[in-house]
Design an enzyme around this catalytic site. Structure first.
Site, mmCIF file in Angstrom:
data_model
loop_
_atom_site.group_PDB
_atom_site.id
_atom_site.type_symbol
_atom_site.label_atom_id
_atom_site.label_comp_id
_atom_site.label_asym_id
_atom_site.label_seq_id
_atom_site.Cartn_x
_atom_site.Cartn_y
_atom_site.Cartn_z
ATOM 1 N N GLY A 1 39.689 47.889 42.572
ATOM 2 C CA GLY A 1 39.841 48.605 41.311
ATOM 3 C C GLY A 1 40.019 47.634 40.171
ATOM 4 O O GLY A 1 40.492 46.506 40.366
ATOM 5 N N CYS B 1 47.234 43.338 42.988
ATOM 6 C CA CYS B 1 46.559 43.499 41.703
ATOM 7 C C CYS B 1 45.835 42.198 41.365
ATOM 8 O O CYS B 1 46.398 41.119 41.534
ATOM 9 C CB CYS B 1 47.587 43.819 40.628
ATOM 10 S SG CYS B 1 46.897 43.975 38.985
ATOM 11 N N HIS C 1 47.172 53.308 39.980
ATOM 12 C CA HIS C 1 47.425 51.899 39.651
ATOM 13 C C HIS C 1 46.585 51.474 38.433
ATOM 14 O O HIS C 1 47.098 50.872 37.485
ATOM 15 C CB HIS C 1 47.098 51.045 40.884
ATOM 16 C CG HIS C 1 47.182 49.564 40.670
ATOM 17 N ND1 HIS C 1 48.049 48.761 41.378
ATOM 18 C CD2 HIS C 1 46.488 48.723 39.842
ATOM 19 C CE1 HIS C 1 47.894 47.513 40.981
ATOM 20 N NE2 HIS C 1 46.954 47.461 40.058
ATOM 21 N N HIS D 1 47.437 50.429 34.132
ATOM 22 C CA HIS D 1 46.955 49.298 33.318
ATOM 23 C C HIS D 1 46.591 49.767 31.911
ATOM 24 O O HIS D 1 46.829 49.054 30.934
ATOM 25 C CB HIS D 1 45.715 48.663 33.955
ATOM 26 C CG HIS D 1 46.009 47.698 35.064
ATOM 27 N ND1 HIS D 1 46.747 46.555 34.878
ATOM 28 C CD2 HIS D 1 45.638 47.701 36.373
ATOM 29 C CE1 HIS D 1 46.825 45.892 36.034
ATOM 30 N NE2 HIS D 1 46.171 46.577 36.960
HETATM 31 NI NI NI Z 1 45.955 45.999 38.961
#
Ligand code: NI
Length: 167
Positions: free
Chosen positions: A46, A91, A133, A137
């Site tokens: 992602g 991440c 998630h 951001h």
């Molecule tokens: Ni991330």
């Protein structure tokens, strides 16, 4: 298409709140293509536009094993949530850190696709985790913000040290 540079924690630009996309035009489609290329190359499952320093509400996701199910969400909204679940997350902006985060187990999402068409769908499992998630951001939030103060401090120290070494 082009690879874009991914910002790393604790870069303050990751704290920018993204603005809604006004029109899904060629500029946005190029952004989406670049985001997929950057995400696959990383490799990751992602990516939010925020992570490449573009502050528009665009995320890309592909949680398939063969990375052949690209999903692009523009101006995503979570319409409803159900349950809660803890999953280990990482991440691309916080390399080599994996921590357990609690999020909704199932979500209903509304978003525009790359053609500007409005879609609504349900997501569960890794897909639900990933969408939540990436949507964080867009608010300038990182998954480390959801950890205990102690864990967050430890991660911050590690990245401050890495940064000092890089200078
Ligand atoms: Ni991330």
């Amino acid at each position: 298409m082009a690879l874009r540079e991914i910002l790393h924690y604790p870069d303050p630009r990751l704290r920018t709140k993204a603005k809604p996309v006004v029109a899904v035009d060629e500029v946005i489609r190029t952004l989406v293509d670049d985001m997929f290329e950057t995400m696959y190359a990383a490799p990751g499952i992602g990516l939010a536009a925020t992570q490449i320093n573009v502050h528009q509400r665009v995320i890309v996701v592909d949680v398939s094993r063969d990375q052949d199910q690209p999903l692009c969400l523009i101006n995503p909204e979570i319409v409803s949530t159900e349950g809660s679940e803890s999953t280990e997350e990482g991440c691309l902006s916080v390399p080599d850190v994996f921590e357990t985060v609690n999020r909704a187990e199932a979500i209903r999402v509304r978003a525009l696709d790359r053609n500007g068409a409005l879609k609504e769908f349900d997501a569960t499992g890794l897909m639900a985790v990933c969408i939540q998630h990436e949507m964080d951001h867009l608010e300038g939030k990182l998954f480390v913000d959801r950890l205990s103060e102690l864990k967050r401090l430890r991660i911050r120290k590690k990245f401050d040290k890495l940064q000092r070494r890089a200078v």
